[in-house]
Design a protein around this motif. Structure first.
Motif, PDB file in Angstrom:
ATOM      1  N   PRO A   9       0.833  -1.213   0.000  1.00 23.94           N
ATOM      2  CA  PRO A   9       0.000   0.000   0.000  1.00 23.94           C
ATOM      3  C   PRO A   9       0.865   1.261   0.000  1.00 23.94           C
ATOM      4  CG  PRO A   9      -0.817  -1.586   1.594  1.00 23.94           C
ATOM      5  CD  PRO A   9       0.509  -2.114   1.118  1.00 23.94           C
ATOM      6  N   ALA A  10       0.514   2.232  -0.853  1.00 28.99           N
ATOM      7  CA  ALA A  10       1.299   3.461  -0.984  1.00 28.99           C
ATOM      8  C   ALA A  10       0.963   4.434   0.150  1.00 28.99           C
ATOM      9  CB  ALA A  10       1.004   4.090  -2.337  1.00 28.99           C
ATOM     10  N   LYS A  11       1.908   5.328   0.425  1.00 31.17           N
ATOM     11  CA  LYS A  11       1.726   6.326   1.487  1.00 31.17           C
ATOM     12  C   LYS A  11       1.231   7.643   0.892  1.00 31.17           C
ATOM     13  CE  LYS A  11       5.071   4.651   4.858  1.00 31.17           C
ATOM     14  NZ  LYS A  11       5.317   3.333   4.256  1.00 31.17           N
ATOM     15  N   PRO A  12       0.471   8.424   1.684  1.00 28.59           N
ATOM     16  CA  PRO A  12       0.003   9.724   1.169  1.00 28.59           C
ATOM     17  C   PRO A  12       1.174  10.647   0.820  1.00 28.59           C
ATOM     18  CG  PRO A  12      -1.134   9.135   3.208  1.00 28.59           C
ATOM     19  CD  PRO A  12      -0.017   8.144   3.036  1.00 28.59           C
ATOM     20  N   ALA A  41       0.744   4.752 -12.252  1.00 23.06           N
ATOM     21  CA  ALA A  41       0.741   4.981 -10.809  1.00 23.06           C
ATOM     22  C   ALA A  41       2.185   4.975 -10.301  1.00 23.06           C
ATOM     23  CB  ALA A  41      -0.063   3.882 -10.106  1.00 23.06           C
ATOM     24  N   GLN A  50       1.007   7.811  -2.973  1.00 20.91           N
ATOM     25  CA  GLN A  50      -0.350   7.864  -3.536  1.00 20.91           C
ATOM     26  C   GLN A  50      -0.430   8.946  -4.610  1.00 20.91           C
ATOM     27  OE1 GLN A  50      -3.220   8.219  -0.354  1.00 20.91           O
ATOM     28  NE2 GLN A  50      -2.410   6.448   0.725  1.00 20.91           N
ATOM     29  N   ASN A  82      -3.321  11.369  -3.373  1.00 17.07           N
ATOM     30  CA  ASN A  82      -4.115  11.013  -2.188  1.00 17.07           C
ATOM     31  C   ASN A  82      -5.595  10.822  -2.554  1.00 17.07           C
ATOM     32  OD1 ASN A  82      -1.631  11.562  -1.069  1.00 17.07           O
ATOM     33  ND2 ASN A  82      -2.253  13.473  -0.096  1.00 17.07           N
ATOM     34  N   GLY A 119      -9.245  14.316  -4.722  1.00 20.55           N
ATOM     35  CA  GLY A 119      -7.867  14.292  -4.248  1.00 20.55           C
ATOM     36  C   GLY A 119      -7.215  15.624  -4.543  1.00 20.55           C
ATOM     37  N   CYS A 143      -5.771   3.630  -9.281  1.00 23.15           N
ATOM     38  CA  CYS A 143      -5.872   3.741  -7.821  1.00 23.15           C
ATOM     39  C   CYS A 143      -5.723   2.376  -7.149  1.00 23.15           C
ATOM     40  CB  CYS A 143      -7.166   4.451  -7.428  1.00 23.15           C
ATOM     41  SG  CYS A 143      -7.142   6.212  -7.873  1.00 23.15           S
ATOM     42  N   LEU A 146      -2.341   1.745  -5.931  1.00 17.21           N
ATOM     43  CA  LEU A 146      -1.965   2.379  -4.652  1.00 17.21           C
ATOM     44  C   LEU A 146      -2.335   1.490  -3.463  1.00 17.21           C
ATOM     45  CD1 LEU A 146      -3.082   6.029  -5.439  1.00 17.21           C
ATOM     46  CD2 LEU A 146      -0.910   4.893  -5.970  1.00 17.21           C
ATOM     47  N   ASP A 147      -3.222   0.517  -3.719  1.00 19.81           N
ATOM     48  CA  ASP A 147      -3.574  -0.463  -2.683  1.00 19.81           C
ATOM     49  C   ASP A 147      -2.835  -1.779  -2.886  1.00 19.81           C
ATOM     50  OD1 ASP A 147      -5.425   1.246  -1.421  1.00 19.81           O
ATOM     51  OD2 ASP A 147      -7.004   0.689  -2.820  1.00 19.81           O
TER      52      ASP A 147
END
Ligand code: NI
Length: 178
Positions: A9-12, A41, A50, A82, A119, A143, A146-147
């Protein structure tokens, strides 16, 4: 596919207008255009943040030509950091997808047809937009990265994961998806 960053999972993004992020956006835009992709991405370039970019019309206005699909580059280029996706309505639509992290392959994936995404843009400003069809599909695909999710994980039937070179056997489905 197989690199750990694609499963993480990506960070903000904390500083959207920092030189590092602006440089990353520039690199990603160049990579997406060079690869003839509809979106990209940050984890795909091994940056676990993100951040996604895409350039996707509502419909695929150009089909495969000489065996290679060309995307409509007049659609607005969007930078989305984000992101939050809200599914609108209950319509689910199947369509063919490819991914620069799964080269040479296509898969038939069912996704919600109508979404709202929100976002930050490349200036760090909050925005929100509704999307349908191919546009909505691309945003959900990007997206998902990002997960830590790749499109084969969204497929109902893995017999519809095929090599691009065999897409000619699936034209019926391909037309239905457009
Ligand atoms: Ni992808």
């Amino acid at each position: 596919m197989g690199h750990p960053v694609l499963k993480t999972p990506a960070k903000p993004v904390d500083s959207p207008v920092s030189p590092e992020i602006q440089r990353l956006i520039g690199d990603m835009v160049a990579t997406m255009i060079d690869a003839n992709g509809a979106g990209l991405a940050a984890p795909q370039v091994h940056v676990p943040l993100q951040l996604v970019i895409f350039q996707a019309p509502d419909t695929r206005s150009t089909g495969p030509e000489d065996g290679e699909e060309r995307f409509d580059l007049t659609a607005p280029l969007t930078v989305l950091m984000n992101p939050v996706i809200e599914i609108l309505g209950d319509e689910i639509e199947p369509g063919w997808e490819g991914c620069l992290s799964v080269p040479g392959m296509r898969g038939y994936v069912s996704r919600p047809n109508h979404i709202r995404y929100s976002g930050l843009n490349e200036k760090g400003e909050a925005f929100s937009r509704e999307a349908r069809g191919f546009h909505a599909r691309v945003v959900q695909h990007e997206c998902d990265h990002l997960d830590g999710i790749l499109y084969p994980q969204r497929m109902d039937d893995l017999s519809e994961l095929v090599f691009e070179s065999e897409m000619r056997y699936h034209e019926e489905n391909a037309e239905a998806a457009e």
